[in-house]
Design a protein around this motif. Structure first.
Motif, PDB file in Angstrom:
ATOM      1  N   THR A 162      43.533  41.781  27.088  1.00  0.00           N
ATOM      2  CA  THR A 162      43.455  40.591  28.196  1.00  0.00           C
ATOM      3  C   THR A 162      43.805  39.528  27.754  1.00  0.00           C
ATOM      4  OG1 THR A 162      41.601  41.974  29.272  1.00  0.00           O
ATOM      5  CG2 THR A 162      42.008  39.532  29.976  1.00  0.00           C
ATOM      6  N   GLY A 163      45.035  38.914  28.197  1.00  0.00           N
ATOM      7  CA  GLY A 163      45.559  37.646  27.796  1.00  0.00           C
ATOM      8  C   GLY A 163      45.109  36.531  28.839  1.00  0.00           C
ATOM      9  N   GLY A 164      45.525  35.270  28.430  1.00  0.00           N
ATOM     10  CA  GLY A 164      45.240  33.959  29.185  1.00  0.00           C
ATOM     11  C   GLY A 164      43.624  33.837  29.322  1.00  0.00           C
ATOM     12  N   ARG A 165      42.764  34.252  28.167  1.00  0.00           N
ATOM     13  CA  ARG A 165      41.289  34.177  28.028  1.00  0.00           C
ATOM     14  C   ARG A 165      40.890  34.486  29.551  1.00  0.00           C
ATOM     15  NH1 ARG A 165      43.480  29.109  27.211  1.00  0.00           N
ATOM     16  NH2 ARG A 165      41.805  28.155  28.752  1.00  0.00           N
ATOM     17  N   LEU A 166      41.145  35.479  29.999  1.00  0.00           N
ATOM     18  CA  LEU A 166      40.948  35.719  31.360  1.00  0.00           C
ATOM     19  C   LEU A 166      39.661  36.455  31.211  1.00  0.00           C
ATOM     20  CD1 LEU A 166      44.032  37.119  32.982  1.00  0.00           C
ATOM     21  CD2 LEU A 166      42.843  34.859  33.270  1.00  0.00           C
ATOM     22  N   PHE A 167      38.689  36.419  32.520  1.00  0.00           N
ATOM     23  CA  PHE A 167      37.496  37.273  32.625  1.00  0.00           C
ATOM     24  C   PHE A 167      37.808  38.171  34.017  1.00  0.00           C
ATOM     25  CE2 PHE A 167      33.324  38.157  34.336  1.00  0.00           C
ATOM     26  CZ  PHE A 167      32.533  38.337  33.177  1.00  0.00           C
ATOM     27  N   THR A 168      37.988  39.360  34.014  1.00  0.00           N
ATOM     28  CA  THR A 168      38.515  39.777  35.315  1.00  0.00           C
ATOM     29  C   THR A 168      37.960  41.067  35.968  1.00  0.00           C
ATOM     30  OG1 THR A 168      39.967  41.427  34.103  1.00  0.00           O
ATOM     31  CG2 THR A 168      41.057  39.135  34.922  1.00  0.00           C
ATOM     32  N   VAL A 169      37.397  40.886  37.122  1.00  0.00           N
ATOM     33  CA  VAL A 169      36.926  42.175  37.852  1.00  0.00           C
ATOM     34  C   VAL A 169      38.098  42.807  38.342  1.00  0.00           C
ATOM     35  CG1 VAL A 169      34.997  42.534  39.561  1.00  0.00           C
ATOM     36  CG2 VAL A 169      34.239  40.977  37.888  1.00  0.00           C
ATOM     37  N   HIS A 170      37.714  44.390  38.291  1.00  0.00           N
ATOM     38  CA  HIS A 170      38.681  45.011  38.772  1.00  0.00           C
ATOM     39  C   HIS A 170      38.177  45.755  40.184  1.00  0.00           C
ATOM     40  CE1 HIS A 170      41.435  45.026  35.011  1.00  0.00           C
ATOM     41  NE2 HIS A 170      40.632  44.028  34.820  1.00  0.00           N
ATOM     42  N   HIS A 171      37.317  45.210  40.862  1.00  0.00           N
ATOM     43  CA  HIS A 171      36.840  46.120  42.016  1.00  0.00           C
ATOM     44  C   HIS A 171      36.413  44.760  43.077  1.00  0.00           C
ATOM     45  CE1 HIS A 171      36.197  50.003  40.094  1.00  0.00           C
ATOM     46  NE2 HIS A 171      35.800  49.301  38.996  1.00  0.00           N
ATOM     47  N   ARG A 172      37.154  44.728  44.137  1.00  0.00           N
ATOM     48  CA  ARG A 172      37.248  43.784  45.220  1.00  0.00           C
ATOM     49  C   ARG A 172      35.670  43.554  45.560  1.00  0.00           C
ATOM     50  NH1 ARG A 172      40.947  40.954  48.240  1.00  0.00           N
ATOM     51  NH2 ARG A 172      39.787  39.341  49.433  1.00  0.00           N
ATOM     52  N   ASP A 173      34.982  44.552  45.931  1.00  0.00           N
ATOM     53  CA  ASP A 173      33.717  44.573  46.358  1.00  0.00           C
ATOM     54  C   ASP A 173      32.551  43.828  45.411  1.00  0.00           C
ATOM     55  OD1 ASP A 173      33.889  46.825  44.925  1.00  0.00           O
ATOM     56  OD2 ASP A 173      32.331  47.904  45.958  1.00  0.00           O
ATOM     57  N   VAL A 174      32.789  44.215  44.119  1.00  0.00           N
ATOM     58  CA  VAL A 174      31.981  43.696  43.154  1.00  0.00           C
ATOM     59  C   VAL A 174      32.393  41.995  42.994  1.00  0.00           C
ATOM     60  CG1 VAL A 174      31.585  43.615  40.682  1.00  0.00           C
ATOM     61  CG2 VAL A 174      31.741  45.824  41.797  1.00  0.00           C
ATOM     62  N   GLY A 175      33.531  41.874  43.215  1.00  0.00           N
ATOM     63  CA  GLY A 175      34.003  40.387  43.130  1.00  0.00           C
ATOM     64  C   GLY A 175      33.176  39.509  44.281  1.00  0.00           C
ATOM     65  N   ASP A 176      33.557  39.966  45.237  1.00  0.00           N
ATOM     66  CA  ASP A 176      33.149  39.503  46.616  1.00  0.00           C
ATOM     67  C   ASP A 176      31.544  39.239  46.680  1.00  0.00           C
ATOM     68  OD1 ASP A 176      35.407  39.295  47.730  1.00  0.00           O
ATOM     69  OD2 ASP A 176      35.255  41.136  49.009  1.00  0.00           O
ATOM     70  N   ARG A 177      30.661  40.012  45.976  1.00  0.00           N
ATOM     71  CA  ARG A 177      29.334  40.053  46.107  1.00  0.00           C
ATOM     72  C   ARG A 177      28.876  38.807  45.020  1.00  0.00           C
ATOM     73  NH1 ARG A 177      29.244  45.435  45.742  1.00  0.00           N
ATOM     74  NH2 ARG A 177      28.755  45.763  43.325  1.00  0.00           N
ATOM     75  N   LEU A 178      29.694  38.429  43.971  1.00  0.00           N
ATOM     76  CA  LEU A 178      29.065  37.430  42.945  1.00  0.00           C
ATOM     77  C   LEU A 178      29.010  36.132  43.790  1.00  0.00           C
ATOM     78  CD1 LEU A 178      31.705  38.467  40.130  1.00  0.00           C
ATOM     79  CD2 LEU A 178      29.338  38.851  40.170  1.00  0.00           C
ATOM     80  N   HIS A 179      28.108  35.258  43.243  1.00  0.00           N
ATOM     81  CA  HIS A 179      27.685  34.086  43.782  1.00  0.00           C
ATOM     82  C   HIS A 179      28.863  32.915  43.279  1.00  0.00           C
ATOM     83  CE1 HIS A 179      24.836  31.009  45.312  1.00  0.00           C
ATOM     84  NE2 HIS A 179      25.476  30.142  44.196  1.00  0.00           N
ATOM     85  N   GLY A 180      29.385  32.517  44.164  1.00  0.00           N
ATOM     86  CA  GLY A 180      30.373  31.311  43.844  1.00  0.00           C
ATOM     87  C   GLY A 180      31.551  31.185  45.131  1.00  0.00           C
ATOM     88  N   ASP A 181      32.064  29.961  44.999  1.00  0.00           N
ATOM     89  CA  ASP A 181      33.027  29.689  45.763  1.00  0.00           C
ATOM     90  C   ASP A 181      34.525  30.468  45.661  1.00  0.00           C
ATOM     91  OD1 ASP A 181      31.206  28.190  47.315  1.00  0.00           O
ATOM     92  OD2 ASP A 181      31.482  26.442  46.160  1.00  0.00           O
ATOM     93  N   THR A 182      35.189  30.772  46.628  1.00  0.00           N
ATOM     94  CA  THR A 182      36.650  31.303  46.296  1.00  0.00           C
ATOM     95  C   THR A 182      37.619  30.035  46.312  1.00  0.00           C
ATOM     96  OG1 THR A 182      36.197  33.171  47.589  1.00  0.00           O
ATOM     97  CG2 THR A 182      38.485  32.465  47.427  1.00  0.00           C
ATOM     98  N   MET A 183      38.236  29.987  45.082  1.00  0.00           N
ATOM     99  CA  MET A 183      39.253  28.841  45.066  1.00  0.00           C
ATOM    100  C   MET A 183      40.627  28.926  45.148  1.00  0.00           C
ATOM    101  SD  MET A 183      37.054  26.629  44.212  1.00  0.00           S
ATOM    102  CE  MET A 183      38.051  25.239  43.280  1.00  0.00           C
ATOM    103  N   LEU A 184      40.841  30.278  45.048  1.00  0.00           N
ATOM    104  CA  LEU A 184      42.429  30.700  45.163  1.00  0.00           C
ATOM    105  C   LEU A 184      42.667  32.032  45.364  1.00  0.00           C
ATOM    106  CD1 LEU A 184      45.673  29.734  44.703  1.00  0.00           C
ATOM    107  CD2 LEU A 184      45.224  30.551  42.206  1.00  0.00           C
ATOM    108  N   VAL A 185      43.539  32.413  46.379  1.00  0.00           N
ATOM    109  CA  VAL A 185      44.026  33.816  46.540  1.00  0.00           C
ATOM    110  C   VAL A 185      45.536  33.859  46.144  1.00  0.00           C
ATOM    111  CG1 VAL A 185      44.170  35.740  48.365  1.00  0.00           C
ATOM    112  CG2 VAL A 185      42.018  34.092  48.300  1.00  0.00           C
ATOM    113  N   LEU A 186      45.715  34.902  45.585  1.00  0.00           N
ATOM    114  CA  LEU A 186      47.384  34.934  45.370  1.00  0.00           C
ATOM    115  C   LEU A 186      47.579  36.660  45.961  1.00  0.00           C
ATOM    116  CD1 LEU A 186      47.648  33.933  41.680  1.00  0.00           C
ATOM    117  CD2 LEU A 186      48.317  32.625  43.465  1.00  0.00           C
ATOM    118  N   GLU A 187      48.508  36.757  46.805  1.00  0.00           N
ATOM    119  CA  GLU A 187      48.873  37.753  47.546  1.00  0.00           C
ATOM    120  C   GLU A 187      49.790  38.594  46.558  1.00  0.00           C
ATOM    121  OE1 GLU A 187      50.609  37.234  51.154  1.00  0.00           O
ATOM    122  OE2 GLU A 187      49.362  36.328  52.143  1.00  0.00           O
ATOM    123  N   ASP A 188      49.581  39.985  46.262  1.00  0.00           N
ATOM    124  CA  ASP A 188      50.234  41.054  45.416  1.00  0.00           C
ATOM    125  C   ASP A 188      50.296  40.186  43.967  1.00  0.00           C
ATOM    126  OD1 ASP A 188      50.508  42.822  47.663  1.00  0.00           O
ATOM    127  OD2 ASP A 188      52.625  41.969  47.951  1.00  0.00           O
ATOM    128  N   GLY A 189      49.241  39.434  43.511  1.00  0.00           N
ATOM    129  CA  GLY A 189      49.320  38.963  42.402  1.00  0.00           C
ATOM    130  C   GLY A 189      49.320  39.689  40.987  1.00  0.00           C
TER     131      GLY A 189
END
Length: 400
Positions: A162-189
């Motif tokens: 996993t490059g870029g020092r990333l922390f990535t969740v691979h399930h949209r529903d799991v990410g939606d549940r996490l507590h925090g504010d959406t900062m950016l959406v990249l279409e077909d990212g």
């Protein structure tokens, strides 16, 4: 090239091949090429890339632009400088990326948006001493559980690919549940090889309770990852060493002082302390194979040990015909059996894949001979030291 009489081209190509593999013979070949071609900008580029790789020092912007004006592929120094800066700070990475963008494909413009978002989040995360988290077995990979401030528990695998020092969740529903504010959406990212189509990427600043983190950047998307909710780089948590113990199923986060104390407590001979080359948080370590010293990428998200075709030929490995099963289908492949040495540990590779592409290739002239996967790493207690850029491999049979 030599047959055609182009000795200069052949010598420089040979130099670049050794650089590409991370071969220890590069420095001797560099000295020979410098003596024979003292005015060659391509030799100078190879020397600069090697120094940038080995030292991790901040690139000099003036030297980057000067090299770009002299060589054939002018984008190379800019991309290399950006990659090196990415392992230092987001702000420095953004500065070098801005210089690289006029040469880059559109993919890198999304990197700029991501870096700007991470800087805007300004995550707060401090570990004092040692903090233990719940271990998670993620298929063949080691991992850990994290809990956000709303009590949502996520299972994350440690993936050194996993490059870029990333922390990535691979399930949209799991990410939606996490507590925090959406900062950016990249279409077909994003699209991984196990995904049928590109997916949108969401970046959210998440507040975690275990461990305590505020506005921590989490990228998430629908990827269908089966072994965990997502994966993370061992360098995702700034100034923290993650100590993984797959044998006893433990995971500990340590600050610098606690990490040094832990290493100092290890018995002599019970561990290997290996230098790590970082390229946008992808780690590479020296290994020995067939009497040669070269680089291998550590890829805990892979399988056992793999070699690319260039390394197989260069190091005199003997491939044989075989096949693998992927998604229920059989694919013919080449494999090798060989012993490699990592520090003072020897490892018998049985059925190592021979690949026609170089994993860990950042496309500016440096890569590796292949990669080492979780089958090897899971034999040890291991941790990447982010301060000294080292990998500590501990024999669990020799420590308490």
């Amino acid at each position: 090239l030599r047959t055609l009489g182009n000795t200069t081209g052949a010598d420089i190509l040979r130099l670049k091949l050794l650089l590409f593999l991370g071969d220890s013979r590069f420095e001797n070949e560099l000295a020979r090429c410098r003596s024979r071609y003292p005015d060659s900008p391509e030799v100078r580029l190879a020397a600069w890339l090697h120094s940038l790789d080995q030292t991790g020092a901040p690139p000099d912007p003036a030297e980057v632009s000067e090299l770009a004006e002299q060589i054939t592929m002018s984008a190379v120094p800019y991309q290399a400088a950006y990659t090196a800066a990415s392992d230092r700070t987001d702000r420095e990475a953004l500065s070098f990326l801005t210089s690289y963008l006029p040469y880059a494909v559109s993919y890198f413009h999304r990197h700029k948006q991501k870096l700007e978002t991470r800087l805007a989040l300004d995550p707060q995360f401090t570990i004092t001493g040692a903090v233990t988290l719940e271990y998670a077995q993620c298929g063949a990979q080691a991992g850990m559980y994290l809990v956000d401030t709303d009590g949502n528990k996520i299972k994350m695998s440690l993936d050194t690919g996993t490059g870029g020092r990333l922390f990535t969740v691979h399930h949209r529903d799991v990410g939606d549940r996490l507590h925090g504010d959406t900062m950016l959406v990249l279409e077909d990212g994003i699209q991984y090889n196990y995904m049928d189509a590109p997916a949108d990427v969401v970046i959210k600043g998440v507040d975690f309770a275990q461990p305590s983190m505020t506005s921590f950047p989490v990228e998430y998307f629908d990827g269908g990852f089966s072994i965990a909710d997502g994966c993370f780089s061992p360098f995702a948590l700034r100034d923290v060493a993650i100590v993984m113990d797959p044998v006893n199923q433990r995971v500990t986060l340590r600050d610098s002082a606690a990490f040094v104390a832990w290493v100092d407590s290890l018995p002599a001979g019970a561990f290997a302390d290996l230098p790590v080359i970082l390229r946008d948080s992808w780690p590479y370590i020296p290994i020995e194979v067939n009497g040669y010293r070269t680089l291998m990428m550590v890829e805990t998200g892979s399988r056992d040990v793999n070699f690319n075709e260039i390394a197989v030929e260069e190091y005199g490995l003997t491939p044989y015909d075989s096949a693998i099963i992927w998604r229920g289908e059989e694919y013919p492949t080449k494999m090798v059996d060989v012993t490699i040495r990592v520090g003072h540990y020897e490892y018998e590779v049985q059925g190592g894949h021979v690949t026609d592409w170089a994993l860990g290739n950042h496309a500016y002239g440096v890569a590796a001979a292949g990669d080492i996967g979780p089958d090897f790493m899971n034999r040890f207690v291991y941790s990447f030291d982010p301060w000294r850029r080292r990998l500590i491999l501990v024999d669990p049979k020799l420590v308490g």
